[in-house]
Design a protein around this motif. Sequence first.
Motif, short mmCIF file in Angstrom:
data_model
loop_
_atom_site.label_atom_id
_atom_site.label_comp_id
_atom_site.label_asym_id
_atom_site.label_seq_id
_atom_site.Cartn_x
_atom_site.Cartn_y
_atom_site.Cartn_z
N LEU A 144 0.82 -1.22 0.00
CA LEU A 144 0.00 0.00 0.00
C LEU A 144 0.85 1.27 0.00
O LEU A 144 0.44 2.31 0.53
N VAL A 145 2.02 1.21 -0.62
CA VAL A 145 2.91 2.38 -0.66
C VAL A 145 2.26 3.56 -1.37
O VAL A 145 2.58 4.72 -1.07
N GLU A 175 1.72 -6.06 -5.30
CA GLU A 175 0.45 -6.74 -5.54
C GLU A 175 -0.48 -5.99 -6.47
O GLU A 175 -1.41 -6.57 -7.03
N THR A 176 -0.29 -4.68 -6.63
CA THR A 176 -1.22 -3.89 -7.44
C THR A 176 -0.46 -2.98 -8.40
O THR A 176 0.71 -2.66 -8.19
N GLN A 177 -1.17 -2.54 -9.43
CA GLN A 177 -0.57 -1.61 -10.39
C GLN A 177 -0.27 -0.27 -9.73
O GLN A 177 0.74 0.37 -10.03
N LYS A 178 -1.12 0.16 -8.79
CA LYS A 178 -0.89 1.44 -8.10
C LYS A 178 0.41 1.40 -7.31
O LYS A 178 1.17 2.37 -7.29
N MET A 182 3.76 3.79 -8.18
CA MET A 182 4.38 4.64 -7.17
C MET A 182 5.84 4.26 -6.96
O MET A 182 6.72 5.14 -6.87
N LEU A 183 6.14 2.97 -6.90
CA LEU A 183 7.52 2.52 -6.72
C LEU A 183 8.40 2.94 -7.90
O LEU A 183 9.55 3.33 -7.72
N THR A 184 7.84 2.88 -9.11
CA THR A 184 8.57 3.33 -10.30
C THR A 184 8.87 4.81 -10.19
O THR A 184 9.99 5.27 -10.50
N TYR A 195 1.63 -9.41 -8.36
CA TYR A 195 1.08 -8.59 -9.45
C TYR A 195 1.57 -9.10 -10.80
O TYR A 195 0.86 -9.05 -11.80
N PHE A 196 2.79 -9.64 -10.81
CA PHE A 196 3.39 -10.12 -12.05
C PHE A 196 3.11 -11.59 -12.30
O PHE A 196 2.81 -11.99 -13.42
#
Length: 209
Positions: A144-145, A175-178, A182-184, A195-196
């Motif tokens: 949830l970052v 786990e999620t695209q969001k 954000m990490l990117t 997620y992958f």
Amino acid sequence: MLRVRHSKHGLIAARYFIDQTYSRQDTLILDKGVLIQVKKLLLAEPSQLTVSVNLCSDSWINKKFWSWFSVQINDFKLSSKLQFEISEVEFFNHHEALKDVFIIMKKGGSRIIIDNVKCSENLMKLADHQEVCGLKLSYELVHLVDEKTQNQNQIKTIISISNTLNLPVFAVGVETQKELLMLTKLGVAGAQGFYFSEPLEELTQAVFH
């Protein structure tokens, strides 16, 4: 590899809610078995890829294991393709006891990934460790970052210091695209997680059977 999806905490590892009882001898047998299998695979299928091995915590300070490993790398020309993952806490807590391990790894050309990084407090100490080749953020920071500003700020600091040390930072448990977006944006070099892909059954069977 077992993961369970919790309604509040997302995907969590089984070790957090299933008691584990094993002896140092059991972990020695397990880690030897994994490395022997990895060695066979690398010799049978030459590749430019690096294999990352996550040892049991006891093995890092088990002299019998590293004596055995030293013999293995003497006739194993591909040991430079191995990297070993160790948690941030274990790396710094057992730093003195691991000095001989660092020498053995340097001899064989193997590298270390610092796993489960939760803060930036000790990272500058890695400047003296050329055997360290990267960092992996803890699941707690990644989960949830996209919603947690405090986690974002902590990751920014970790990445800033890592850039100074020329160490890539990776995210685990995405786990999620969001989360990924954000990490990117924050500057991680790579990511892994459900997620992958789910764990690959074919690979699990190859390693453990």
